[in-house]
Design an enzyme around this catalytic site. Structure first.
Site, PDB file in Angstrom:
ATOM      1  N   MET A  16      32.574 -30.202  46.672  1.00 21.42           N
ATOM      2  CA  MET A  16      31.483 -30.076  45.766  1.00 21.42           C
ATOM      3  C   MET A  16      30.195 -29.057  45.924  1.00 21.42           C
ATOM      4  O   MET A  16      30.255 -28.472  46.978  1.00 21.42           O
ATOM      5  CB  MET A  16      30.891 -31.057  46.741  1.00 21.42           C
ATOM      6  CG  MET A  16      31.487 -32.241  46.791  1.00 21.42           C
ATOM      7  SD  MET A  16      30.341 -33.609  48.075  1.00 21.42           S
ATOM      8  CE  MET A  16      31.152 -32.924  49.807  1.00 21.42           C
ATOM      9  N   VAL A  17      30.198 -28.257  44.797  1.00 22.71           N
ATOM     10  CA  VAL A  17      29.763 -27.094  44.289  1.00 22.71           C
ATOM     11  C   VAL A  17      28.068 -27.093  44.737  1.00 22.71           C
ATOM     12  O   VAL A  17      27.730 -28.246  45.113  1.00 22.71           O
ATOM     13  CB  VAL A  17      29.232 -26.695  43.006  1.00 22.71           C
ATOM     14  CG1 VAL A  17      28.060 -26.247  42.891  1.00 22.71           C
ATOM     15  CG2 VAL A  17      30.150 -26.567  42.222  1.00 22.71           C
ATOM     16  N   GLN A  69      39.412 -24.580  46.273  1.00 21.77           N
ATOM     17  CA  GLN A  69      39.585 -25.708  44.944  1.00 21.77           C
ATOM     18  C   GLN A  69      39.491 -23.553  43.832  1.00 21.77           C
ATOM     19  O   GLN A  69      38.286 -23.130  44.165  1.00 21.77           O
ATOM     20  CB  GLN A  69      39.016 -26.272  43.978  1.00 21.77           C
ATOM     21  CG  GLN A  69      39.442 -26.777  43.029  1.00 21.77           C
ATOM     22  CD  GLN A  69      38.370 -27.554  42.678  1.00 21.77           C
ATOM     23  OE1 GLN A  69      37.086 -27.678  42.432  1.00 21.77           O
ATOM     24  NE2 GLN A  69      39.435 -29.208  42.254  1.00 21.77           N
ATOM     25  N   CYS A  98      36.334 -31.014  35.803  1.00 17.86           N
ATOM     26  CA  CYS A  98      34.928 -31.077  36.295  1.00 17.86           C
ATOM     27  C   CYS A  98      34.427 -31.304  34.465  1.00 17.86           C
ATOM     28  O   CYS A  98      35.077 -30.159  33.730  1.00 17.86           O
ATOM     29  CB  CYS A  98      34.417 -29.471  36.193  1.00 17.86           C
ATOM     30  SG  CYS A  98      33.555 -28.549  35.822  1.00 17.86           S
ATOM     31  N   LYS A 140      43.067 -31.181  40.419  1.00 23.35           N
ATOM     32  CA  LYS A 140      42.586 -32.193  40.431  1.00 23.35           C
ATOM     33  C   LYS A 140      42.162 -32.766  38.548  1.00 23.35           C
ATOM     34  O   LYS A 140      41.755 -31.611  38.475  1.00 23.35           O
ATOM     35  CB  LYS A 140      41.293 -32.133  41.024  1.00 23.35           C
ATOM     36  CG  LYS A 140      40.298 -33.382  40.975  1.00 23.35           C
ATOM     37  CD  LYS A 140      39.017 -32.997  42.176  1.00 23.35           C
ATOM     38  CE  LYS A 140      38.273 -34.164  42.412  1.00 23.35           C
ATOM     39  NZ  LYS A 140      37.103 -34.457  41.280  1.00 23.35           N
ATOM     40  N   HIS A 168      40.566 -38.655  39.669  1.00 15.67           N
ATOM     41  CA  HIS A 168      39.267 -38.849  39.170  1.00 15.67           C
ATOM     42  C   HIS A 168      39.899 -40.093  37.862  1.00 15.67           C
ATOM     43  O   HIS A 168      40.298 -39.389  36.877  1.00 15.67           O
ATOM     44  CB  HIS A 168      38.261 -37.968  38.558  1.00 15.67           C
ATOM     45  CG  HIS A 168      37.232 -38.606  39.181  1.00 15.67           C
ATOM     46  ND1 HIS A 168      36.125 -38.429  39.213  1.00 15.67           N
ATOM     47  CD2 HIS A 168      36.609 -39.380  38.195  1.00 15.67           C
ATOM     48  CE1 HIS A 168      35.340 -38.811  39.617  1.00 15.67           C
ATOM     49  NE2 HIS A 168      35.203 -39.354  37.917  1.00 15.67           N
ATOM     50  N   GLY A 199      36.765 -41.327  43.202  1.00 16.48           N
ATOM     51  CA  GLY A 199      35.414 -41.318  42.776  1.00 16.48           C
ATOM     52  C   GLY A 199      35.978 -43.235  42.741  1.00 16.48           C
ATOM     53  O   GLY A 199      36.182 -43.997  42.972  1.00 16.48           O
ATOM     54  N   ASP A 200      34.262 -42.964  43.445  1.00 14.72           N
ATOM     55  CA  ASP A 200      33.287 -44.447  44.223  1.00 14.72           C
ATOM     56  C   ASP A 200      33.871 -44.139  45.685  1.00 14.72           C
ATOM     57  O   ASP A 200      34.107 -45.911  45.308  1.00 14.72           O
ATOM     58  CB  ASP A 200      33.260 -44.995  42.692  1.00 14.72           C
ATOM     59  CG  ASP A 200      32.203 -44.784  41.719  1.00 14.72           C
ATOM     60  OD1 ASP A 200      32.463 -44.300  42.147  1.00 14.72           O
ATOM     61  OD2 ASP A 200      32.517 -46.168  41.189  1.00 14.72           O
ATOM     62  N   ARG A 223      30.149 -38.225  46.732  1.00 19.04           N
ATOM     63  CA  ARG A 223      29.023 -38.441  46.391  1.00 19.04           C
ATOM     64  C   ARG A 223      29.217 -39.339  48.203  1.00 19.04           C
ATOM     65  O   ARG A 223      28.049 -39.454  48.990  1.00 19.04           O
ATOM     66  CB  ARG A 223      28.556 -39.065  45.677  1.00 19.04           C
ATOM     67  CG  ARG A 223      27.042 -40.095  45.656  1.00 19.04           C
ATOM     68  CD  ARG A 223      26.369 -39.200  45.737  1.00 19.04           C
ATOM     69  NE  ARG A 223      24.855 -39.635  45.933  1.00 19.04           N
ATOM     70  CZ  ARG A 223      23.231 -39.314  45.593  1.00 19.04           C
ATOM     71  NH1 ARG A 223      23.715 -38.766  44.711  1.00 19.04           N
ATOM     72  NH2 ARG A 223      22.525 -39.844  45.584  1.00 19.04           N
TER      73      ARG A 223
END
Length: 298
Positions: A16-17, A69, A98, A140, A168, A199-200, A223
């Site tokens: 995560m950036v 990464q 991305c 990824k 993802h 994802g989620d 997230r």
């Protein structure tokens, strides 16, 4: 990587950036995270600039296991960057997921799923340059509209020697759409290397459900783990002890105020009322943040 042999389902913190930096990686490993990724690093800058190397990659002896990464559109940039970090991590990962417009315009990120020959060459050349046989080279990805293309892509990079593939379950044009677990299942059944579902993933129940439905060897959260760094330990919201641990770790590891504060904004989002959130988000100093936590977080 022994992780995939010794765990039924490897629990991973996503790249995560701005967020998956050293202090946060240390924190999530205290709460059940098996493997952490660095933020995405631009391989061309890393390859060409000592300044970029010093600022973009910070680690420590206890920051393991770790995958770094990189985003790249030139094989030499990725493979040489891998060689530079080899002694300080357990693997490298090529970002092929991305979906941001700037990345696609630069020829990096999710557009690479349409160039399996390049990705396979990156894997092969990197394998030749690293000296540690246990060092992983992974990728990824996002999925294609036509899933047969995704399966072909994964088989091609598998033949090149990829260690594992994180999928993802959305296309590069999808944002809030449901994650396509059937696609991840199809890919898991089509290759022999470990497949990671992404994802989620927001709770430990999600981890178990994703593994059951897809047959994946691991799950990756972004997230979800940002909002609740203790999710892999079974907590449904960020526990008070985790907030305390973050304050201690971030101060000890020298996190910037912005990093320190923004992580807490995510962690406390579900614990504070609207007025409290507004006040907390407006705080401008470390001491003010700590005072707020001591007064308002039980």
């Amino acid at each position: 990587m022994d992780l995939f042999e010794n765990n039924d389902c490897v629990k991973i913190c996503a790249p995560m950036v701005r967020y998956s930096k050293l202090p946060f990686r240390i924190l999530v490993r205290q709460y059940g995270c098996d493997l952490a990724f660095s933020p995405m690093i631009l391989a061309d800058s890393f390859y060409n600039s000592q300044k970029a190397r010093d600022s973009e990659f910070v680690t420590a002896e206890d920051d393991r296991p770790l995958v770094v990464q990189f985003a790249a559109k030139e094989t030499i940039h990725f493979s040489e960057s891998a060689r530079m970090v080899e002694k300080y991590c357990d693997g490298v990962d090529l970002n092929c997921g991305c979906p941001q417009k700037w990345a696609l315009k630069e020829g990096i990120g999710a557009c690479l799923i349409d160039n399996p020959e390049f990705v396979a060459d990156v894997v092969k050349q990197t394998r030749r340059k690293v000296t540690n046989s246990n060092f992983t080279v992974s990728t990824k990805i996002r999925i294609h509209d036509n899933l047969s293309r995704t399966v072909d892509f994964c088989r091609q990079v598998e033949s090149a020697g990829v260690s594992f593939i994180t999928v993802h379950g959305r296309t590069k044009s999808q944002k809030g759409d449901p994650v396509n677990l059937e696609a991840i299942k199809l890919i898991s059944e089509s290759v022999s290397v470990p497949v990671i579902a992404n994802g989620d993933v927001k709770t430990l129940d999600d981890v178990q459900r994703f593994q059951k439905l897809t047959g994946c060897k691991g799950v990756m959260s972004a997230r979800g783990i940002l909002e609740n760094p203790a999710m892999y330990a079974g907590y449904t919201t960020t526990p008070t002890q985790c907030v305390s641990d973050w304050v201690h770790t971030s101060l000890l590891r020298g996190a910037s105020f912005s990093t320190f504060h923004h992580h807490l904004i995510y962690m406390l989002e579900k614990s504070l009322h609207k007025g409290e959130r507004r006040l907390f988000n407006s705080l401008c100093s470390t001491s003010a943040v700590i005072d707020f936590i001591e007064q308002n977080i039980d």
